[in-house]
Scaffold this motif. Sequence first.
Motif, PDB file in Angstrom:
ATOM      1  N   THR A  35       0.895  -1.394  -0.023  1.00 59.91           N
ATOM      2  CA  THR A  35      -0.121   0.015  -0.387  1.00 59.91           C
ATOM      3  C   THR A  35       1.260   1.284   0.183  1.00 59.91           C
ATOM      4  OG1 THR A  35       0.018   0.257   2.645  1.00 59.91           O
ATOM      5  CG2 THR A  35      -1.775  -1.467   1.431  1.00 59.91           C
ATOM      6  N   ALA A  36       1.990   1.021   0.427  1.00 55.91           N
ATOM      7  CA  ALA A  36       2.803   2.042   0.269  1.00 55.91           C
ATOM      8  C   ALA A  36       3.652   2.928  -0.842  1.00 55.91           C
ATOM      9  CB  ALA A  36       4.112   1.887   1.281  1.00 55.91           C
ATOM     10  N   SER A  37       3.089   1.896  -1.920  1.00 54.13           N
ATOM     11  CA  SER A  37       3.489   2.376  -3.118  1.00 54.13           C
ATOM     12  C   SER A  37       2.614   3.153  -3.708  1.00 54.13           C
ATOM     13  CB  SER A  37       3.664   0.963  -4.405  1.00 54.13           C
ATOM     14  OG  SER A  37       2.601   0.107  -4.262  1.00 54.13           O
ATOM     15  N   LEU A  41       3.004   6.756  -4.994  1.00 50.62           N
ATOM     16  CA  LEU A  41       2.401   8.042  -6.134  1.00 50.62           C
ATOM     17  C   LEU A  41       1.504   8.999  -5.951  1.00 50.62           C
ATOM     18  CD1 LEU A  41       2.080   6.580  -9.338  1.00 50.62           C
ATOM     19  CD2 LEU A  41      -0.038   5.997  -8.434  1.00 50.62           C
ATOM     20  N   LEU A  42       0.711   9.068  -4.888  1.00 49.24           N
ATOM     21  CA  LEU A  42      -0.104  10.058  -5.267  1.00 49.24           C
ATOM     22  C   LEU A  42       0.443  11.514  -4.520  1.00 49.24           C
ATOM     23  CD1 LEU A  42      -2.877   8.104  -2.696  1.00 49.24           C
ATOM     24  CD2 LEU A  42      -3.004   8.869  -5.692  1.00 49.24           C
ATOM     25  N   SER A  47      11.616   8.901  -6.930  1.00 51.67           N
ATOM     26  CA  SER A  47      12.298   8.295  -6.863  1.00 51.67           C
ATOM     27  C   SER A  47      11.647   6.971  -8.264  1.00 51.67           C
ATOM     28  CB  SER A  47      12.149   7.016  -5.517  1.00 51.67           C
ATOM     29  OG  SER A  47      10.256   5.858  -6.199  1.00 51.67           O
ATOM     30  N   SER A  48      13.025   5.953  -8.618  1.00 49.98           N
ATOM     31  CA  SER A  48      12.680   5.151  -9.793  1.00 49.98           C
ATOM     32  C   SER A  48      11.637   4.296 -10.168  1.00 49.98           C
ATOM     33  CB  SER A  48      14.243   4.558 -10.212  1.00 49.98           C
ATOM     34  OG  SER A  48      15.063   4.972 -10.366  1.00 49.98           O
ATOM     35  N   GLN A  49      11.491   3.901  -8.506  1.00 57.10           N
ATOM     36  CA  GLN A  49      10.737   2.539  -8.085  1.00 57.10           C
ATOM     37  C   GLN A  49       9.158   3.050  -8.324  1.00 57.10           C
ATOM     38  OE1 GLN A  49      11.012  -0.859  -7.333  1.00 57.10           O
ATOM     39  NE2 GLN A  49       8.993  -0.318  -7.944  1.00 57.10           N
ATOM     40  N   THR A  50       8.985   4.727  -7.454  1.00 55.83           N
ATOM     41  CA  THR A  50       8.074   4.733  -8.324  1.00 55.83           C
ATOM     42  C   THR A  50       7.563   5.759  -9.452  1.00 55.83           C
ATOM     43  OG1 THR A  50       7.880   6.391  -5.897  1.00 55.83           O
ATOM     44  CG2 THR A  50       6.046   7.045  -7.030  1.00 55.83           C
ATOM     45  N   ILE A  51       7.851   6.160  -9.435  1.00 59.53           N
ATOM     46  CA  ILE A  51       7.550   6.548 -11.479  1.00 59.53           C
ATOM     47  C   ILE A  51       7.946   5.637 -12.572  1.00 59.53           C
ATOM     48  CG2 ILE A  51       8.915   6.659 -13.474  1.00 59.53           C
ATOM     49  CD1 ILE A  51      10.866   8.851 -11.754  1.00 59.53           C
ATOM     50  N   GLN A  52       8.413   3.507 -12.370  1.00 59.21           N
ATOM     51  CA  GLN A  52       8.324   2.578 -12.709  1.00 59.21           C
ATOM     52  C   GLN A  52       7.090   1.890 -12.419  1.00 59.21           C
ATOM     53  OE1 GLN A  52      11.774  -0.242 -12.676  1.00 59.21           O
ATOM     54  NE2 GLN A  52      13.320   1.488 -12.286  1.00 59.21           N
ATOM     55  N   GLU A 298      22.040   0.958 -15.061  1.00 56.21           N
ATOM     56  CA  GLU A 298      21.376   0.168 -15.756  1.00 56.21           C
ATOM     57  C   GLU A 298      19.350   0.382 -15.319  1.00 56.21           C
ATOM     58  OE1 GLU A 298      23.147  -4.368 -16.850  1.00 56.21           O
ATOM     59  OE2 GLU A 298      21.572  -4.002 -15.106  1.00 56.21           O
ATOM     60  N   ASP A 299      19.684   1.352 -13.720  1.00 53.74           N
ATOM     61  CA  ASP A 299      18.066   1.100 -13.353  1.00 53.74           C
ATOM     62  C   ASP A 299      17.614   2.666 -14.315  1.00 53.74           C
ATOM     63  OD1 ASP A 299      17.973  -1.220 -11.700  1.00 53.74           O
ATOM     64  OD2 ASP A 299      18.651  -0.127  -9.953  1.00 53.74           O
ATOM     65  N   HIS A 300      18.396   3.708 -14.219  1.00 58.16           N
ATOM     66  CA  HIS A 300      18.174   4.972 -14.894  1.00 58.16           C
ATOM     67  C   HIS A 300      17.749   4.938 -15.841  1.00 58.16           C
ATOM     68  CE1 HIS A 300      22.100   7.099 -11.927  1.00 58.16           C
ATOM     69  NE2 HIS A 300      19.979   6.706 -11.697  1.00 58.16           N
TER      70      HIS A 300
END
Length: 366
Positions: A35-37, A41-42, A47-52, A298-300
Motif C-alpha cells: 500500500t505504501a507504493s 505515487l499520490l 524515485s525510480s521505483q515509484t516512477i516505474q 541500468e535502473d536509469h
Amino acid sequence: MSIKNVVRLNKVGDSLLFQYIILECLRKIKQERTTASVYHLLKGKRSSQTIQDAHVYRIGDYFGILKKLNRSTFENAIDDLIKNNYILMKNSNIAILTEKGIAHLNNNQEKYGTHYFNGMEYSNEVDIFYLRLQLAIQTYSNLANNCHQFVPLTDDRMIQKFLKEHYKQYKSNVSIWLHDVYLELFDFLEAIPMTQAQLFVDRLSGFNKIGLSFNQLAVKNKLTVTDVSLNLTSILHRLYTDVNKDNNHTRQLKQFLYDQPDTLLITQSANKTLEWLVKGFSIEQIANIRKLKTSTIEDHIIEMAYADSAFDLARFIDANTYHVIKTAFRQMQTTKLKEIREALNNQYNYFQIRLVLAYESNQKRG
C-alpha cells in the motif's frame, strides 16, 4: 460582470473520491506492491521505483495528484477501506480487494470521473498554469476597480515575473481581458458538474474577494480537505486538457500554459546518466565515470524506457531478444520478473526483461 455569477451555489454531499482512487490503484497493482507504493505515487515521489510503478501498472494518471498528502491521512483511508470490507490485508502491507470492493469500483466509475486526472503527463505544469491564472484574475480585477493596494496570492517570483510581462500587453484594456477570460471560463465551467464549478469559483481571489481556503471549502461543501484538493486537481487537469487543444475558444487562457520545453519525468540521477548516453558512452563507461554500480545505470535506462516514447531500444538489446521476451510477457500476463525469466529458461538477464517490459508499458507508445 462578476466571476461570482459563473455558477449557482449548490449543496454538496459527502464524497469518497480519495478512497475510490486508492482502491482503484490497489486493484491495478494486483497485490504485487505494498500500500505504501500507492502513497508514494499520490505524493509524486520522484524515485525510480515509484516512477516505474506508475508506468508498469498504468496508474500514472494519479502520479503527484496529492503532493501534500501526509501518511496518517493515507493510513486512515486504508483503515476505512478495511472497515468497509472493501479490502483485506495480508503480510507486508499487501491489500487484497474483496468482492464488495470490486463491485464498488465497477458501480461508481461515472460518479467519480477519475478519467480526467493526468498526473504523469502534466506533473507540475498545471500548478504553474493555475498560479498564473489565479494571480492574473486577482490583479486585473483589482486594477479594473482602481485598487492598487492588495496582497498577491503568491510570492513566487517566477509567477510574478510572468504576470508583469503579460500585463504589458493588456494594461490599456484590463476590463476587456477580464470579460474575455470570464467568457472562456464560463463555457468551461458550464460543462462540468455544478458542485465542482462552485469549488473552482470559490477558490478564486479578486476585488474585495479572498478565495476560500481548502478547510473553508471542505466545511462549506461537507467534504474532506483531501477530497476538496482532488476535486480541484481534477477540474484543473480537465481545464488544462481543454486549453491545450487546438481551438480558438480559450485564446486568453492559452497564454498561461507552461511554456518550458518538455522534459522526461525521470529522477535527477537518471537525467545525468542520460546526458552521458547522449554523448555515446556505454553503460560500463558511465558507471565508471559516475562511480556507480552498473545495475544503478541500468535502473536509469529502465526509467528512460518508461518515460520516453522515442526510446532507442535497439541500442541495448537486439530485435530477436526483444521479440522473444515480448511474446512471453504478453502470453503470461505478468510483470513478475522471476516468473518470466524462468519461463524463458533463464536465457535472458533481468535487465533485458525489465527493459522490454518498460518499452512495452510506455503509455504514449501504446
